[in-house]
Write an enzyme that holds these catalytic residues in place. Structure first.
Site, PDB file in Angstrom:
ATOM      1  N   GLN A 187       0.848  -1.258  -0.013  1.00  0.00           N
ATOM      2  CA  GLN A 187       0.056  -0.083  -0.064  1.00  0.00           C
ATOM      3  C   GLN A 187       0.714   1.260  -0.058  1.00  0.00           C
ATOM      4  O   GLN A 187       0.548   2.101  -0.875  1.00  0.00           O
ATOM      5  CB  GLN A 187      -0.621   0.130   1.251  1.00  0.00           C
ATOM      6  CG  GLN A 187      -1.965  -1.143   1.348  1.00  0.00           C
ATOM      7  CD  GLN A 187      -2.921  -0.743   2.435  1.00  0.00           C
ATOM      8  OE1 GLN A 187      -3.848  -0.010   2.236  1.00  0.00           O
ATOM      9  NE2 GLN A 187      -2.584  -1.109   3.615  1.00  0.00           N
ATOM     10  N   LEU A 188       1.662   1.374   0.995  1.00  0.00           N
ATOM     11  CA  LEU A 188       2.232   2.750   1.217  1.00  0.00           C
ATOM     12  C   LEU A 188       3.533   2.512   0.213  1.00  0.00           C
ATOM     13  O   LEU A 188       3.935   3.708  -0.654  1.00  0.00           O
ATOM     14  CB  LEU A 188       3.236   2.492   2.549  1.00  0.00           C
ATOM     15  CG  LEU A 188       4.207   3.962   2.948  1.00  0.00           C
ATOM     16  CD1 LEU A 188       3.263   5.027   2.816  1.00  0.00           C
ATOM     17  CD2 LEU A 188       4.819   3.593   4.249  1.00  0.00           C
ATOM     18  N   ILE A 217      14.544  -8.426   1.969  1.00  0.00           N
ATOM     19  CA  ILE A 217      15.225  -7.814   2.748  1.00  0.00           C
ATOM     20  C   ILE A 217      15.644  -8.810   4.007  1.00  0.00           C
ATOM     21  O   ILE A 217      16.171  -8.190   4.952  1.00  0.00           O
ATOM     22  CB  ILE A 217      14.564  -6.538   3.546  1.00  0.00           C
ATOM     23  CG1 ILE A 217      13.193  -7.000   3.939  1.00  0.00           C
ATOM     24  CG2 ILE A 217      14.281  -5.352   2.313  1.00  0.00           C
ATOM     25  CD1 ILE A 217      12.608  -5.557   4.966  1.00  0.00           C
ATOM     26  N   THR A 238       2.678  -7.774   7.797  1.00  0.00           N
ATOM     27  CA  THR A 238       1.549  -7.050   7.953  1.00  0.00           C
ATOM     28  C   THR A 238      -0.007  -7.805   8.435  1.00  0.00           C
ATOM     29  O   THR A 238      -0.882  -7.194   8.862  1.00  0.00           O
ATOM     30  CB  THR A 238       0.994  -5.966   7.224  1.00  0.00           C
ATOM     31  OG1 THR A 238       0.824  -6.584   6.046  1.00  0.00           O
ATOM     32  CG2 THR A 238       2.382  -4.973   6.888  1.00  0.00           C
ATOM     33  N   THR A 297       3.986   1.063  14.111  1.00  0.00           N
ATOM     34  CA  THR A 297       2.347   0.845  14.169  1.00  0.00           C
ATOM     35  C   THR A 297       1.869   1.215  15.480  1.00  0.00           C
ATOM     36  O   THR A 297       2.644   1.240  16.631  1.00  0.00           O
ATOM     37  CB  THR A 297       2.034  -0.584  13.715  1.00  0.00           C
ATOM     38  OG1 THR A 297       0.620  -0.925  14.034  1.00  0.00           O
ATOM     39  CG2 THR A 297       2.816  -1.560  14.457  1.00  0.00           C
ATOM     40  N   ASP A 298       0.759   1.643  15.495  1.00  0.00           N
ATOM     41  CA  ASP A 298      -0.068   1.550  16.737  1.00  0.00           C
ATOM     42  C   ASP A 298       0.067   0.394  17.533  1.00  0.00           C
ATOM     43  O   ASP A 298      -0.251   0.434  18.854  1.00  0.00           O
ATOM     44  CB  ASP A 298      -1.650   2.151  16.526  1.00  0.00           C
ATOM     45  CG  ASP A 298      -2.311   1.173  15.599  1.00  0.00           C
ATOM     46  OD1 ASP A 298      -1.869   1.030  14.391  1.00  0.00           O
ATOM     47  OD2 ASP A 298      -3.533   0.853  15.961  1.00  0.00           O
ATOM     48  N   TYR A 314       2.374  -9.752  16.171  1.00  0.00           N
ATOM     49  CA  TYR A 314       2.782  -8.590  15.009  1.00  0.00           C
ATOM     50  C   TYR A 314       3.168  -7.356  15.906  1.00  0.00           C
ATOM     51  O   TYR A 314       4.308  -6.839  15.602  1.00  0.00           O
ATOM     52  CB  TYR A 314       1.597  -8.128  14.462  1.00  0.00           C
ATOM     53  CG  TYR A 314       1.625  -7.011  13.706  1.00  0.00           C
ATOM     54  CD1 TYR A 314       2.383  -6.989  12.436  1.00  0.00           C
ATOM     55  CD2 TYR A 314       0.837  -5.852  13.762  1.00  0.00           C
ATOM     56  CE1 TYR A 314       2.358  -6.029  11.610  1.00  0.00           C
ATOM     57  CE2 TYR A 314       0.943  -4.412  13.221  1.00  0.00           C
ATOM     58  CZ  TYR A 314       1.607  -4.680  12.083  1.00  0.00           C
ATOM     59  OH  TYR A 314       1.857  -3.571  11.107  1.00  0.00           O
TER      60      TYR A 314
HETATM   61  N1  NAP Z   1      -1.753  -1.598   7.208  1.00  0.00           N
HETATM   62  C1  NAP Z   1      -2.029  -0.975   8.153  1.00  0.00           C
HETATM   63  O1  NAP Z   1      -2.937  -0.825   8.513  1.00  0.00           O
HETATM   64  C2  NAP Z   1      -0.734  -0.498   8.980  1.00  0.00           C
HETATM   65  C3  NAP Z   1      -0.926   0.395  10.129  1.00  0.00           C
HETATM   66  C4  NAP Z   1      -0.200   0.859  10.709  1.00  0.00           C
HETATM   67  C5  NAP Z   1       1.320   0.530  10.218  1.00  0.00           C
HETATM   68  N2  NAP Z   1       1.433  -0.211   9.009  1.00  0.00           N
HETATM   69  C6  NAP Z   1       2.903  -0.377   8.969  1.00  0.00           C
HETATM   70  O2  NAP Z   1       3.097   0.544   7.439  1.00  0.00           O
HETATM   71  C7  NAP Z   1       4.264  -0.259   6.610  1.00  0.00           C
HETATM   72  C8  NAP Z   1       3.376  -0.386   5.410  1.00  0.00           C
HETATM   73  O3  NAP Z   1       2.400  -1.293   5.339  1.00  0.00           O
HETATM   74  P1  NAP Z   1       1.458  -1.615   4.229  1.00  0.00           P
HETATM   75  O4  NAP Z   1       0.153  -1.923   4.680  1.00  0.00           O
HETATM   76  O5  NAP Z   1       1.858  -0.625   3.124  1.00  0.00           O
HETATM   77  O6  NAP Z   1       2.157  -3.160   3.931  1.00  0.00           O
HETATM   78  P2  NAP Z   1       1.810  -4.270   2.822  1.00  0.00           P
HETATM   79  O7  NAP Z   1       0.891  -3.512   1.945  1.00  0.00           O
HETATM   80  O8  NAP Z   1       1.490  -5.460   3.390  1.00  0.00           O
HETATM   81  O9  NAP Z   1       3.096  -4.090   1.970  1.00  0.00           O
HETATM   82  C9  NAP Z   1       4.435  -4.761   2.398  1.00  0.00           C
HETATM   83  C10 NAP Z   1       5.103  -4.989   1.202  1.00  0.00           C
HETATM   84  O10 NAP Z   1       6.297  -5.464   1.608  1.00  0.00           O
HETATM   85  C11 NAP Z   1       6.419  -6.972   0.829  1.00  0.00           C
HETATM   86  N3  NAP Z   1       7.512  -7.854   1.310  1.00  0.00           N
HETATM   87  C12 NAP Z   1       7.119  -8.981   1.888  1.00  0.00           C
HETATM   88  N4  NAP Z   1       8.121  -9.831   2.327  1.00  0.00           N
HETATM   89  C13 NAP Z   1       9.189  -9.101   1.684  1.00  0.00           C
HETATM   90  C14 NAP Z   1      10.829  -9.221   1.660  1.00  0.00           C
HETATM   91  N5  NAP Z   1      11.222 -10.237   2.399  1.00  0.00           N
HETATM   92  N6  NAP Z   1      11.458  -8.314   1.140  1.00  0.00           N
HETATM   93  C15 NAP Z   1      10.935  -7.073   0.396  1.00  0.00           C
HETATM   94  N7  NAP Z   1       9.439  -6.872   0.586  1.00  0.00           N
HETATM   95  C16 NAP Z   1       8.765  -7.881   0.976  1.00  0.00           C
HETATM   96  C17 NAP Z   1       5.127  -7.403   0.414  1.00  0.00           C
HETATM   97  O11 NAP Z   1       4.999  -8.242  -0.546  1.00  0.00           O
HETATM   98  P3  NAP Z   1       3.888  -9.555  -0.509  1.00  0.00           P
HETATM   99  O12 NAP Z   1       2.432  -8.898  -0.330  1.00  0.00           O
HETATM  100  O13 NAP Z   1       4.186 -10.431  -1.504  1.00  0.00           O
HETATM  101  O14 NAP Z   1       4.142 -10.210   0.706  1.00  0.00           O
HETATM  102  C18 NAP Z   1       4.208  -6.246   0.225  1.00  0.00           C
HETATM  103  O15 NAP Z   1       4.363  -6.008  -1.229  1.00  0.00           O
HETATM  104  C19 NAP Z   1       4.624  -1.571   7.494  1.00  0.00           C
HETATM  105  O16 NAP Z   1       5.679  -1.137   8.073  1.00  0.00           O
HETATM  106  C20 NAP Z   1       3.432  -1.682   8.397  1.00  0.00           C
HETATM  107  O17 NAP Z   1       3.695  -2.351   9.657  1.00  0.00           O
HETATM  108  C21 NAP Z   1       0.411  -0.722   8.435  1.00  0.00           C
END
Ligand code: NAP
Length: 290
Positions: free
Chosen positions: A15-16, A42, A67, A106-107, A130
């Site tokens: 997403q981000l 990574i 996530t 995250t929260d 998590y």
């Molecule tokens: N989503 C929420 O509501 C939320 C809330 C608070 C904080 N956050 C934090 O915000 C950040 C961004 O979240 P997001 O929602 O954008 O996450 P996301 O949509 O789950 O994206 C994470 C990306 O990382 C990729 N990934 C997985 N394993 C990997 C690896 N070994 N090396 C490199 N890339 C890899 C994933 O690929 P695959 O999809 O193929 O696994 C995915 O494209 C995270 O740190 C999360 O903890 C998220």
């Protein structure tokens, strides 16, 4: 004077990460290197070190993470590998080339029992796998003196899977949906977070942003029920949203009752006007409509 910078984005298909791809088109002063697991896994320490050595980015924004909050309970090692161990690889790589590391958290590092917004220096007390792995990832990231750690919450985007998209699917098909009304937080449009991170990069490169922890979400506070109701209204769906207590919607991980983050530090540091969550939602829905 324009600032030109090589910014490595990890997890760029999430997403981000995808919101940075969108921003990149409007930001010719910045040169981005977009990677996801196929280009840069990574969790592979030597791959991270040699990638950083080859490209020498000046900033690394780690958008990669495990996530899946509920699934993490049965896959703790996988969650730890990505949310903590891999962060140590990025720290090592960033140290070697002197890059600033922006780690997203995250929260869920808080237990959600507070009744006023969480500040950056409040005690972390994660209650899920998590949350624990993200909190440990924070500790690792903060061992590096060029880390900016950004905590956010309730992220959604036109990319990937999220609550907004689930509600739009349900709203188009069903007459009613039950949604929890005793958990509150702030829905955050990932595009707004990406833009804020870019402002942080600008500010840190001109020496104006101290290392450390920053909270960023959109403005306002609502429950999942309020969020769902607003989505249905904006989408023009007649699907009725029924408020239910969290106890009637059991999940492997108990969601925090209170997830509101205090944003005063980042607001002051960047002189930021933070959009209200309803404003972010409207822009995201407009984008989804095309
Ligand atoms: N989503 C929420 O509501 C939320 C809330 C608070 C904080 N956050 C934090 O915000 C950040 C961004 O979240 P997001 O929602 O954008 O996450 P996301 O949509 O789950 O994206 C994470 C990306 O990382 C990729 N990934 C997985 N394993 C990997 C690896 N070994 N090396 C490199 N890339 C890899 C994933 O690929 P695959 O999809 O193929 O696994 C995915 O494209 C995270 O740190 C999360 O903890 C998220």
């Amino acid at each position: 004077m324009a600032i030109v910078s090589d910014i490595l984005i990890t997890g760029a298909n999430g997403q981000l990460g995808n919101e940075f791809r969108v921003l990149a088109k409007a930001e010719p002063d910045f040169h981005f290197l977009f990677t996801d697991v196929d280009e840069l896994n990574i969790t592979d320490r030597s791959a991270v070190i040699s990638f950083m050595d080859q490209y020498k980015p000046s900033v690394v924004v780690n958008c990669a993470a495990y996530t899946a909050v509920d699934k993490a309970e049965s896959e703790p090692e996988k969650a730890r590998l990505l949310n903590e161990t891999a962060v140590s690889h990025l720290v090592a790589g960033a140290k070697a080339c002197g890059a600033t590391l922006i780690q997203i958290s995250t929260d869920y590092v808080f237990d959600g029992t507070q009744s006023h917004p969480y500040q950056e220096n409040d005690l972390v007390c994660p209650v899920s796998v998590y949350g624990k792995t993200k909190a440990d990832g924070e500790k690792v990231a903060l061992t590096y003196d060029r880390t900016l750690l950004v905590r956010t919450a309730w992220l959604y985007s036109s990319f990937g899977h999220n609550f907004l998209k689930s509600m739009l699917r349900v709203g188009a098909e069903k007459l009613f949906v039950n949604v929890v009304d005793d958990q509150v937080g702030t829905p955050t449009y990932a595009a707004d977070l990406a833009e804020t991170i870019l402002s942080m990069i600008r500010c840190s490169q001109s020496g104006g942003l101290p290392r450390g922890i920053y909270h960023y979400t959109n403005e306002g506070v609502c429950s999942w029920y309020d969020f769902a109701t607003e989505i249905m209204q904006m989408a023009g769906f007649s699907c009725k949203v029924n408020p239910i207590p969290g106890i009637l919607y059991p999940t492997p991980v108990k969601r925090p009752s209170y997830s509101v983050l205090d944003k005063n530090k980042i607001r002051k540091a960047l002189d930021l006007e933070i959009p209200h969550w309803k404003d972010g939602l409207m822009r995201c829905m407009q984008k989804l409509r095309g």
